[in-house]
Enzyme design. Structure first.
Site, PDB file in Angstrom:
ATOM      1  N   ALA A 252      44.286  38.375  46.675  1.00 37.98           N
ATOM      2  CA  ALA A 252      44.406  36.924  46.889  1.00 37.98           C
ATOM      3  C   ALA A 252      44.378  36.145  45.585  1.00 37.98           C
ATOM      4  O   ALA A 252      44.610  34.933  45.595  1.00 37.98           O
ATOM      5  CB  ALA A 252      43.281  36.445  47.806  1.00 37.98           C
TER       6      ALA A 252
ATOM      7  N   TRP B 168      34.610  38.932  51.781  1.00 37.44           N
ATOM      8  CA  TRP B 168      34.980  37.575  52.201  1.00 37.44           C
ATOM      9  C   TRP B 168      34.556  37.390  53.659  1.00 37.44           C
ATOM     10  O   TRP B 168      34.935  38.209  54.509  1.00 37.44           O
ATOM     11  CB  TRP B 168      36.499  37.421  52.046  1.00 37.44           C
TER      12      TRP B 168
ATOM     13  N   ASP C 198      43.403  43.708  49.676  1.00 38.04           N
ATOM     14  CA  ASP C 198      43.560  42.264  49.792  1.00 38.04           C
ATOM     15  C   ASP C 198      43.675  41.725  48.367  1.00 38.04           C
ATOM     16  O   ASP C 198      42.749  41.862  47.561  1.00 38.04           O
ATOM     17  CB  ASP C 198      42.332  41.668  50.516  1.00 38.04           C
TER      18      ASP C 198
ATOM     19  N   LYS D 274      46.618  30.740  45.899  1.00 38.40           N
ATOM     20  CA  LYS D 274      45.887  30.381  44.679  1.00 38.40           C
ATOM     21  C   LYS D 274      46.785  30.431  43.457  1.00 38.40           C
ATOM     22  O   LYS D 274      46.819  29.483  42.667  1.00 38.40           O
ATOM     23  CB  LYS D 274      44.698  31.315  44.471  1.00 38.40           C
TER      24      LYS D 274
HETATM   25  C1  LMR Z   1      37.411  31.050  49.953  1.00 34.80           C
HETATM   26  O1  LMR Z   1      36.958  32.188  50.018  1.00 34.80           O
HETATM   27  O2  LMR Z   1      36.717  30.056  49.705  1.00 34.80           O
HETATM   28  C2  LMR Z   1      38.880  30.852  50.166  1.00 34.80           C
HETATM   29  O3  LMR Z   1      39.512  32.061  50.380  1.00 34.80           O
HETATM   30  C3  LMR Z   1      39.179  29.837  51.181  1.00 34.80           C
HETATM   31  C4  LMR Z   1      38.898  30.277  52.570  1.00 34.80           C
HETATM   32  O4  LMR Z   1      39.822  30.180  53.388  1.00 34.80           O
HETATM   33  O5  LMR Z   1      37.779  30.711  52.866  1.00 34.80           O
END
Ligand code: LMR
Length: 391
Positions: A210, A127, A208, A243
């Site tokens: 999420a 991410w 993590d 989410k």
């Molecule tokens: C994403 O990866 O799109 C989400 O987790 C939102 C974000 O805050 O980036």
């Protein structure tokens, strides 16, 4: 003084949200930011969340501070949801945080307090905000191989070899389920091998989580995290409610840590909350607690979450099927294997740009698609555009 500030790189995901909003085309498709949307393109307030909110509004008599760790009932409910008894509750430290991102940030800071020379191993890719926060904090990052662009799956041999280089005092960041941005995940035997590799290194895993409930189901998605926590002496787990409860803007998350005696860990987590924002947000946490602890609300929440999950799976199957038909090959079959909101399509940035410019299809530059941005009608359009773009 402010003229001394330096312009910062735009967050790729947030920049894409803005570009999409400004595109006047009626038939544009948003596969950018990771926000669940139903077939009508709406991010709904979940039924159980709405009901819990109403009850709280009626019953709440004060909004005085809770504690630095948040409401203990939230901690207990979330430890149960995520860890499910994998370790005794007395071995778990937990603090509420502003969203999963808040938990990630606190975890990095905490690990650095324990080890000023901290290195964090991150999947390549991960991410983008993991990378951004680590850079901001000046923490050394060590990428480990993860995605196999050829197969759309995990480069497992590469991953094992790279995390094998971790040392005691390092943190190895893992995505508990629904890998963001690729959608490619480890299977259970592979998780067991990762755990064995981590045990050999003495490094500390950080998970993590999420998207619990968006992949193979609430229990199945938590299973690897539980396996890690049960097998390692110390772990960190950052979990998000954004989410799976759809409470994105309430900023609801939790940082958990496990240790033989987590007293010091608990105190340090509370201290870090105090330094960074004092008391964590309560409203979303209270909603989540109400939903998790009331059997009726919980059953309804689980049912709605399951509808969301299976809806995304159907879209995956449909897209893989359309692409099979149009390409005459199974080279996009991985899309049906991936789990969670995201899949990395494997398109070069220029092809991603063609999809945006010529077809009004927005995905992140590394070709991450948010599957929940599709519906039954837009899937054929996407498939047609992918083939037209020469993928
Ligand atoms: C994403 O990866 O799109 C989400 O987790 C939102 C974000 O805050 O980036």
């Amino acid at each position: 003084m402010f003229e001394e500030l330096k312009a910062l790189p735009a967050d790729k995901i947030l920049a894409l949200m803005k570009a999409f909003r400004e595109d006047p085309r009626d038939d544009k498709i948003d596969l950018g930011v990771g926000v669940y949307r139903n077939a009508e393109g709406v991010t709904p307030v979940m039924r159980a969340v709405k009901a819990a909110e109403k009850r709280i509004w009626e019953a709440q008599t004060t909004k005085a501070y809770t504690g630095l760790a948040g409401d203990p009932a939230f901690g207990d409910a979330m430890v149960d949801l995520v860890l499910g008894g994998a370790v005794p509750r007395e071995r778990v430290a937990a603090v509420a945080t502003p969203g999963g991102t808040g938990a990630v940030r606190q975890a990095f800071e905490l690990a650095r307090m324990a080890n000023p020379g901290l290195r964090v191993f991150v999947s390549d890719p991960t991410w983008p905000n993991h990378v951004s926060i680590l850079k901001y904090l000046g923490i050394e990052m060590v990428p480990y191989r993860y995605f196999d662009a050829e197969t759309g799956g995990v480069d497992f041999a590469g991953m094992l070899a790279d995390i094998g280089a971790a040392r005691p005092g390092d943190v190895v960041l893992l995505h508990g389920c629904c890998h963001n941005p690729t959608g490619a995940n480890l299977n259970r035997p592979q998780w067991a091998e990762v755990i064995a590799a981590l045990q050999a290194t003495g490094a500390t895993p950080m998970i993590d989580l999420a998207y619990q409930g968006f992949g193979d189901g609430l229990e199945a998605d938590a299973a690897p995290t539980r396996q890690v926590v049960a097998s390692m002496p110390e772990t960190l787990v950052a979990a998000s409610c954004s989410k799976n409860f759809g409470v994105y803007r309430e900023r609801t998350g939790i940082l958990m840590g496990t240790a033989a005696d987590p007293g010091l860990l608990q105190d340090t987590m509370a201290y870090l909350n105090r330094q960074n924002f004092s008391f964590p947000p309560d409203h979303g946490a209270r909603i989540v607690t109400e939903v998790l602890t009331d059997p009726e609300l919980r059953a309804d929440w689980e049912a709605e979450l399951e509808e969301m999950r299976t809806g995304m799976l159907e879209l995956r199957e449909q897209l893989a099927g359309e692409l099979r038909q149009r390409s005459g090959s199974d080279r996009f079959g991985f899309l049906a294997q991936h789990r969670g909101m995201f899949s990395r399509l494997g398109a070069d940035p220029d092809k991603v740009e063609t999809l945006r410019a010529d077809h009004g299809i927005y995905m992140v530059g590394d070709s991450r698609m948010n599957i929940a941005g599709l519906n039954r009608e837009s899937v054929p359009k996407l498939a047609q555009a992918i083939i037209a773009a020469g993928l």
